[in-house]
Motif scaffolding. Structure first.
Motif, PDB file in Angstrom:
ATOM      1  N   ALA A   2      25.334  36.993  21.851  1.00  0.00           N
ATOM      2  CA  ALA A   2      26.384  37.877  22.356  1.00  0.00           C
ATOM      3  C   ALA A   2      26.565  37.693  23.856  1.00  0.00           C
ATOM      4  O   ALA A   2      27.689  37.762  24.362  1.00  0.00           O
ATOM      5  CB  ALA A   2      26.055  39.330  22.037  1.00  0.00           C
ATOM      6  N   MET A   3      25.484  37.420  24.576  1.00  0.00           N
ATOM      7  CA  MET A   3      25.585  37.201  26.020  1.00  0.00           C
ATOM      8  C   MET A   3      26.358  35.913  26.315  1.00  0.00           C
ATOM      9  O   MET A   3      27.156  35.856  27.249  1.00  0.00           O
ATOM     10  CB  MET A   3      24.196  37.135  26.631  1.00  0.00           C
ATOM     11  CG  MET A   3      24.178  37.057  28.114  1.00  0.00           C
ATOM     12  SD  MET A   3      22.460  37.136  28.644  1.00  0.00           S
ATOM     13  CE  MET A   3      22.667  36.813  30.360  1.00  0.00           C
ATOM     14  N   LEU A   4      26.140  34.898  25.511  1.00  0.00           N
ATOM     15  CA  LEU A   4      26.859  33.639  25.682  1.00  0.00           C
ATOM     16  C   LEU A   4      28.346  33.826  25.410  1.00  0.00           C
ATOM     17  O   LEU A   4      29.193  33.326  26.162  1.00  0.00           O
ATOM     18  CB  LEU A   4      26.275  32.562  24.766  1.00  0.00           C
ATOM     19  CG  LEU A   4      26.919  31.179  24.847  1.00  0.00           C
ATOM     20  CD1 LEU A   4      26.712  30.587  26.244  1.00  0.00           C
ATOM     21  CD2 LEU A   4      26.327  30.275  23.803  1.00  0.00           C
ATOM     22  N   LEU A   5      28.690  34.559  24.366  1.00  0.00           N
ATOM     23  CA  LEU A   5      30.094  34.811  24.057  1.00  0.00           C
ATOM     24  C   LEU A   5      30.770  35.661  25.122  1.00  0.00           C
ATOM     25  O   LEU A   5      31.956  35.500  25.394  1.00  0.00           O
ATOM     26  CB  LEU A   5      30.230  35.468  22.686  1.00  0.00           C
ATOM     27  CG  LEU A   5      29.917  34.576  21.497  1.00  0.00           C
ATOM     28  CD1 LEU A   5      29.994  35.365  20.200  1.00  0.00           C
ATOM     29  CD2 LEU A   5      30.841  33.384  21.449  1.00  0.00           C
ATOM     30  N   ALA A   6      30.013  36.558  25.749  1.00  0.00           N
ATOM     31  CA  ALA A   6      30.592  37.399  26.805  1.00  0.00           C
ATOM     32  C   ALA A   6      31.002  36.562  28.007  1.00  0.00           C
ATOM     33  O   ALA A   6      31.950  36.900  28.702  1.00  0.00           O
ATOM     34  CB  ALA A   6      29.591  38.465  27.219  1.00  0.00           C
ATOM     35  N   HIS A  12      34.950  37.719  32.633  1.00  0.00           N
ATOM     36  CA  HIS A  12      33.668  37.386  33.253  1.00  0.00           C
ATOM     37  C   HIS A  12      33.929  36.673  34.581  1.00  0.00           C
ATOM     38  O   HIS A  12      34.808  35.818  34.677  1.00  0.00           O
ATOM     39  CB  HIS A  12      32.853  36.486  32.319  1.00  0.00           C
ATOM     40  CG  HIS A  12      31.419  36.403  32.711  1.00  0.00           C
ATOM     41  ND1 HIS A  12      30.970  35.544  33.694  1.00  0.00           N
ATOM     42  CD2 HIS A  12      30.330  37.075  32.273  1.00  0.00           C
ATOM     43  CE1 HIS A  12      29.666  35.688  33.832  1.00  0.00           C
ATOM     44  NE2 HIS A  12      29.248  36.601  32.975  1.00  0.00           N
ATOM     45  N   PRO A  13      33.179  36.989  35.623  1.00  0.00           N
ATOM     46  CA  PRO A  13      33.412  36.390  36.947  1.00  0.00           C
ATOM     47  C   PRO A  13      33.188  34.881  37.017  1.00  0.00           C
ATOM     48  O   PRO A  13      33.650  34.246  37.963  1.00  0.00           O
ATOM     49  CB  PRO A  13      32.425  37.104  37.862  1.00  0.00           C
ATOM     50  CG  PRO A  13      31.848  38.224  37.100  1.00  0.00           C
ATOM     51  CD  PRO A  13      32.170  38.042  35.663  1.00  0.00           C
ATOM     52  N   ILE A  14      32.532  34.301  36.037  1.00  0.00           N
ATOM     53  CA  ILE A  14      32.298  32.854  36.079  1.00  0.00           C
ATOM     54  C   ILE A  14      33.611  32.073  36.050  1.00  0.00           C
ATOM     55  O   ILE A  14      33.700  30.968  36.572  1.00  0.00           O
ATOM     56  CB  ILE A  14      31.350  32.415  34.942  1.00  0.00           C
ATOM     57  CG1 ILE A  14      30.784  31.034  35.257  1.00  0.00           C
ATOM     58  CG2 ILE A  14      32.067  32.416  33.596  1.00  0.00           C
ATOM     59  CD1 ILE A  14      29.588  30.672  34.436  1.00  0.00           C
ATOM     60  N   HIS A  82      43.056  44.841  30.085  1.00  0.00           N
ATOM     61  CA  HIS A  82      41.943  45.469  30.780  1.00  0.00           C
ATOM     62  C   HIS A  82      42.419  46.169  32.044  1.00  0.00           C
ATOM     63  O   HIS A  82      43.539  45.970  32.495  1.00  0.00           O
ATOM     64  CB  HIS A  82      40.868  44.432  31.122  1.00  0.00           C
ATOM     65  CG  HIS A  82      40.194  43.873  29.923  1.00  0.00           C
ATOM     66  ND1 HIS A  82      40.655  42.765  29.252  1.00  0.00           N
ATOM     67  CD2 HIS A  82      39.088  44.268  29.253  1.00  0.00           C
ATOM     68  CE1 HIS A  82      39.869  42.513  28.231  1.00  0.00           C
ATOM     69  NE2 HIS A  82      38.909  43.409  28.199  1.00  0.00           N
ATOM     70  N   GLN A  83      41.524  46.942  32.619  1.00  0.00           N
ATOM     71  CA  GLN A  83      41.792  47.667  33.866  1.00  0.00           C
ATOM     72  C   GLN A  83      40.651  47.406  34.839  1.00  0.00           C
ATOM     73  O   GLN A  83      39.572  46.965  34.453  1.00  0.00           O
ATOM     74  CB  GLN A  83      41.902  49.178  33.596  1.00  0.00           C
ATOM     75  CG  GLN A  83      43.069  49.574  32.721  1.00  0.00           C
ATOM     76  CD  GLN A  83      44.408  49.266  33.382  1.00  0.00           C
ATOM     77  OE1 GLN A  83      44.570  49.385  34.584  1.00  0.00           O
ATOM     78  NE2 GLN A  83      45.372  48.855  32.571  1.00  0.00           N
ATOM     79  N   GLY A  84      40.893  47.707  36.104  1.00  0.00           N
ATOM     80  CA  GLY A  84      39.841  47.661  37.115  1.00  0.00           C
ATOM     81  C   GLY A  84      39.358  46.264  37.418  1.00  0.00           C
ATOM     82  O   GLY A  84      40.127  45.321  37.551  1.00  0.00           O
ATOM     83  N   ARG A  85      38.034  46.152  37.544  1.00  0.00           N
ATOM     84  CA  ARG A  85      37.418  44.888  37.929  1.00  0.00           C
ATOM     85  C   ARG A  85      37.655  43.791  36.885  1.00  0.00           C
ATOM     86  O   ARG A  85      37.864  42.630  37.237  1.00  0.00           O
ATOM     87  CB  ARG A  85      35.921  45.100  38.133  1.00  0.00           C
ATOM     88  CG  ARG A  85      35.226  43.853  38.636  1.00  0.00           C
ATOM     89  CD  ARG A  85      33.758  44.073  38.847  1.00  0.00           C
ATOM     90  NE  ARG A  85      33.584  45.067  39.914  1.00  0.00           N
ATOM     91  CZ  ARG A  85      32.486  45.766  40.082  1.00  0.00           C
ATOM     92  NH1 ARG A  85      31.469  45.626  39.263  1.00  0.00           N
ATOM     93  NH2 ARG A  85      32.393  46.635  41.073  1.00  0.00           N
ATOM     94  N   HIS A  89      39.315  40.119  37.629  1.00  0.00           N
ATOM     95  CA  HIS A  89      38.706  38.831  37.299  1.00  0.00           C
ATOM     96  C   HIS A  89      39.621  38.002  36.410  1.00  0.00           C
ATOM     97  O   HIS A  89      39.770  36.798  36.629  1.00  0.00           O
ATOM     98  CB  HIS A  89      37.358  39.038  36.610  1.00  0.00           C
ATOM     99  CG  HIS A  89      36.301  39.534  37.534  1.00  0.00           C
ATOM    100  ND1 HIS A  89      35.212  40.226  37.087  1.00  0.00           N
ATOM    101  CD2 HIS A  89      36.160  39.475  38.874  1.00  0.00           C
ATOM    102  CE1 HIS A  89      34.442  40.545  38.104  1.00  0.00           C
ATOM    103  NE2 HIS A  89      35.008  40.106  39.209  1.00  0.00           N
ATOM    104  N   ALA A  90      40.219  38.622  35.415  1.00  0.00           N
ATOM    105  CA  ALA A  90      41.104  37.886  34.510  1.00  0.00           C
ATOM    106  C   ALA A  90      42.357  37.398  35.233  1.00  0.00           C
ATOM    107  O   ALA A  90      42.803  36.267  35.026  1.00  0.00           O
ATOM    108  CB  ALA A  90      41.488  38.760  33.323  1.00  0.00           C
ATOM    109  N   THR A  91      42.922  38.218  36.099  1.00  0.00           N
ATOM    110  CA  THR A  91      44.139  37.838  36.816  1.00  0.00           C
ATOM    111  C   THR A  91      43.878  36.704  37.796  1.00  0.00           C
ATOM    112  O   THR A  91      44.616  35.710  37.823  1.00  0.00           O
ATOM    113  CB  THR A  91      44.719  39.051  37.575  1.00  0.00           C
ATOM    114  OG1 THR A  91      44.993  40.090  36.639  1.00  0.00           O
ATOM    115  CG2 THR A  91      45.985  38.686  38.311  1.00  0.00           C
ATOM    116  N   VAL A  92      42.828  36.841  38.579  1.00  0.00           N
ATOM    117  CA  VAL A  92      42.520  35.798  39.559  1.00  0.00           C
ATOM    118  C   VAL A  92      42.131  34.501  38.865  1.00  0.00           C
ATOM    119  O   VAL A  92      42.557  33.414  39.282  1.00  0.00           O
ATOM    120  CB  VAL A  92      41.423  36.271  40.532  1.00  0.00           C
ATOM    121  CG1 VAL A  92      40.968  35.142  41.444  1.00  0.00           C
ATOM    122  CG2 VAL A  92      41.935  37.434  41.363  1.00  0.00           C
TER     123      VAL A  92
END
Length: 118
Positions: A2-6, A12-14, A82-85, A89-92
């Motif tokens: 699950a961590m890998l899929l996240a 995710h900031p990556i 999504h909202q917030g952070r 991350h998704a937009t940038v």
């Protein structure tokens, strides 16, 4: 698992660095391939820009640009949900993927239009 899929989610900031890292790998790979091909078996100069080498490198560039465009679209879709952070991350990351796609097109144009090995 699950961590890998996240990490593959666009929130995710990556993803803020993945697009430019992939672009740099494309750049180094394409121009290194061009240099090696010119050293090993250069196409005849009278062939102009219509060579198999240019077609292959142009095809790789096209596939890469389309891949970046798909990633940018995915990031934009994730930003809408999504909202917030997470939205940030998704937009940038979507804009960085789009920037990378334009970078592939811009840097790939000389590969397609200029005769190789000059």
């Amino acid at each position: 698992m699950a961590m890998l899929l996240a990490r593959f989610q666009f929130t995710h900031p990556i993803h803020l660095v993945v697009g430019l890292m992939l672009w740099s790998l494309w750049f180094v790979g394409v121009y290194s391939g061009l240099s090696v091909a010119c050293a090993v078996a250069p196409p005849p100069p009278e062939a102009g820009a219509f060579t198999g080498l240019n077609a292959a490198l142009g095809g790789v560039s096209l596939i890469t640009a389309v891949g970046f465009a798909v990633l940018a679209w995915g990031g934009g879709q994730a930003a809408k949900q999504h909202q917030g952070r997470q939205r940030f991350h998704a937009t940038v990351s979507a804009w960085l993927y789009l920037f990378s796609a334009f970078g592939v097109v811009f840097a790939g144009m000389p590969i397609i239009s200029v005769p190789p090995c000059l």
